[in-house]
Design a protein around this motif. Sequence first.
Motif, PDB file in Angstrom:
ATOM      1  N   ALA A 116     -27.056 -10.645 -26.751  1.00  0.00           N
ATOM      2  CA  ALA A 116     -27.440 -10.241 -25.395  1.00  0.00           C
ATOM      3  C   ALA A 116     -28.905  -9.787 -25.352  1.00  0.00           C
ATOM      4  N   ALA A 117     -29.329  -9.083 -26.385  1.00  0.00           N
ATOM      5  CA  ALA A 117     -30.727  -8.643 -26.442  1.00  0.00           C
ATOM      6  C   ALA A 117     -31.661  -9.836 -26.577  1.00  0.00           C
ATOM      7  N   THR A 118     -31.278 -10.804 -27.381  1.00  0.00           N
ATOM      8  CA  THR A 118     -32.100 -12.000 -27.564  1.00  0.00           C
ATOM      9  C   THR A 118     -32.192 -12.786 -26.261  1.00  0.00           C
ATOM     10  N   MET A 119     -31.068 -12.911 -25.559  1.00  0.00           N
ATOM     11  CA  MET A 119     -31.086 -13.625 -24.274  1.00  0.00           C
ATOM     12  C   MET A 119     -31.906 -12.868 -23.239  1.00  0.00           C
ATOM     13  N   SER A 120     -32.020 -11.553 -23.382  1.00  0.00           N
ATOM     14  CA  SER A 120     -32.831 -10.740 -22.464  1.00  0.00           C
ATOM     15  C   SER A 120     -34.281 -10.669 -22.915  1.00  0.00           C
ATOM     16  N   ASP A 121     -34.643 -11.427 -23.961  1.00  0.00           N
ATOM     17  CA  ASP A 121     -36.003 -11.476 -24.509  1.00  0.00           C
ATOM     18  C   ASP A 121     -36.438 -10.113 -25.058  1.00  0.00           C
ATOM     19  N   ILE A 122     -35.491  -9.406 -25.674  1.00  0.00           N
ATOM     20  CA  ILE A 122     -35.793  -8.119 -26.294  1.00  0.00           C
ATOM     21  C   ILE A 122     -35.769  -8.307 -27.802  1.00  0.00           C
ATOM     22  N   ARG A 123     -36.846  -7.901 -28.442  1.00  0.00           N
ATOM     23  CA  ARG A 123     -36.945  -8.014 -29.886  1.00  0.00           C
ATOM     24  C   ARG A 123     -36.329  -6.762 -30.514  1.00  0.00           C
ATOM     25  N   GLN A 124     -35.318  -6.986 -31.351  1.00  0.00           N
ATOM     26  CA  GLN A 124     -34.716  -5.877 -32.090  1.00  0.00           C
ATOM     27  C   GLN A 124     -35.081  -6.045 -33.550  1.00  0.00           C
ATOM     28  N   GLY A 125     -35.719  -5.038 -34.087  1.00  0.00           N
ATOM     29  CA  GLY A 125     -36.107  -5.095 -35.486  1.00  0.00           C
ATOM     30  C   GLY A 125     -34.972  -4.637 -36.389  1.00  0.00           C
ATOM     31  N   SER A 126     -35.216  -4.724 -37.677  1.00  0.00           N
ATOM     32  CA  SER A 126     -34.207  -4.301 -38.649  1.00  0.00           C
ATOM     33  C   SER A 126     -34.003  -2.795 -38.617  1.00  0.00           C
ATOM     34  N   SER A 127     -34.963  -2.050 -38.079  1.00  0.00           N
ATOM     35  CA  SER A 127     -34.819  -0.592 -38.032  1.00  0.00           C
ATOM     36  C   SER A 127     -33.684  -0.174 -37.096  1.00  0.00           C
ATOM     37  N   ALA A 128     -33.427  -0.935 -36.032  1.00  0.00           N
ATOM     38  CA  ALA A 128     -32.306  -0.617 -35.143  1.00  0.00           C
ATOM     39  C   ALA A 128     -30.984  -0.807 -35.866  1.00  0.00           C
ATOM     40  N   LEU A 129     -30.875  -1.881 -36.626  1.00  0.00           N
ATOM     41  CA  LEU A 129     -29.668  -2.121 -37.413  1.00  0.00           C
ATOM     42  C   LEU A 129     -29.496  -1.053 -38.487  1.00  0.00           C
ATOM     43  N   MET A 130     -30.595  -0.656 -39.115  1.00  0.00           N
ATOM     44  CA  MET A 130     -30.543   0.371 -40.144  1.00  0.00           C
ATOM     45  C   MET A 130     -30.103   1.709 -39.548  1.00  0.00           C
ATOM     46  N   ALA A 131     -30.590   2.047 -38.367  1.00  0.00           N
ATOM     47  CA  ALA A 131     -30.186   3.292 -37.711  1.00  0.00           C
ATOM     48  C   ALA A 131     -28.702   3.258 -37.357  1.00  0.00           C
ATOM     49  N   ALA A 132     -28.220   2.122 -36.863  1.00  0.00           N
ATOM     50  CA  ALA A 132     -26.799   1.996 -36.520  1.00  0.00           C
ATOM     51  C   ALA A 132     -25.923   2.077 -37.774  1.00  0.00           C
ATOM     52  N   LEU A 133     -26.372   1.468 -38.853  1.00  0.00           N
ATOM     53  CA  LEU A 133     -25.637   1.553 -40.117  1.00  0.00           C
ATOM     54  C   LEU A 133     -25.595   2.995 -40.610  1.00  0.00           C
ATOM     55  N   ALA A 134     -26.699   3.702 -40.473  1.00  0.00           N
ATOM     56  CA  ALA A 134     -26.742   5.109 -40.873  1.00  0.00           C
ATOM     57  C   ALA A 134     -25.757   5.937 -40.055  1.00  0.00           C
ATOM     58  N   VAL A 135     -25.695   5.694 -38.749  1.00  0.00           N
ATOM     59  CA  VAL A 135     -24.744   6.416 -37.896  1.00  0.00           C
ATOM     60  C   VAL A 135     -23.315   6.090 -38.318  1.00  0.00           C
ATOM     61  N   THR A 136     -23.045   4.816 -38.607  1.00  0.00           N
ATOM     62  CA  THR A 136     -21.708   4.411 -39.054  1.00  0.00           C
ATOM     63  C   THR A 136     -21.310   5.159 -40.319  1.00  0.00           C
ATOM     64  N   LEU A 137     -22.186   5.169 -41.308  1.00  0.00           N
ATOM     65  CA  LEU A 137     -21.888   5.839 -42.577  1.00  0.00           C
ATOM     66  C   LEU A 137     -21.761   7.345 -42.412  1.00  0.00           C
ATOM     67  N   LEU A 138     -22.625   7.927 -41.583  1.00  0.00           N
ATOM     68  CA  LEU A 138     -22.589   9.368 -41.364  1.00  0.00           C
ATOM     69  C   LEU A 138     -21.286   9.795 -40.704  1.00  0.00           C
ATOM     70  N   VAL A 139     -20.877   9.079 -39.669  1.00  0.00           N
ATOM     71  CA  VAL A 139     -19.638   9.419 -38.968  1.00  0.00           C
ATOM     72  C   VAL A 139     -18.430   9.168 -39.864  1.00  0.00           C
ATOM     73  N   ARG A 140     -18.419   8.062 -40.578  1.00  0.00           N
ATOM     74  CA  ARG A 140     -17.303   7.766 -41.488  1.00  0.00           C
ATOM     75  C   ARG A 140     -17.154   8.851 -42.550  1.00  0.00           C
ATOM     76  N   SER A 141     -18.257   9.241 -43.151  1.00  0.00           N
ATOM     77  CA  SER A 141     -18.209  10.282 -44.178  1.00  0.00           C
ATOM     78  C   SER A 141     -17.783  11.621 -43.600  1.00  0.00           C
TER      79      SER A 141
END
Length: 172
Positions: A116-141
Amino acid sequence: MSGAISVLVIIAVIVLVVVRQCRARRISDDRRWWILPGILIYMALREPGLTDPRHEALSVTFLGAELLVGLVTGAGWGWTARLWHEPDGSLWSKGTRATAFVWAGGLVLRAALYGAATMSDIRQGSSALMAALAVTLLVRSGVLALRAREVRPAYGGAAVGPSPQPAWKDRV
């Protein structure tokens, strides 16, 4: 840090986490469960391009959605893991089929958000994925740490958490 190195760090963390989740693993009373997510958050915030400067508001919305998916995935992952005590009193954890479904659902939602972001012409870098992964791990732990305090051994060993309430028959 270059984008390729960020992608390699993300892949390495995901592989490490999935391999550790598929095997039974002893849960220690270690209070450092937040260190790996903290490092990932630091790395994500250090990188430029957490949001797309051309579409700031929409980019922040997609980032918020990504973090929300990470939060829900982490909570689902923590609540679906099986916890048990061994006869020696040690606490163990292992992912279940439900955990695999939570992971798959999280990946599908992340892919949909990325599309959806790509179709909206929004560039998402790897830092957004890294932040989401960090939130996932933090909440899981955090969820596992919370659940670990409430799990009691089936027999023997020291109880973890408050003492059990007597059955209704015992209170008569």
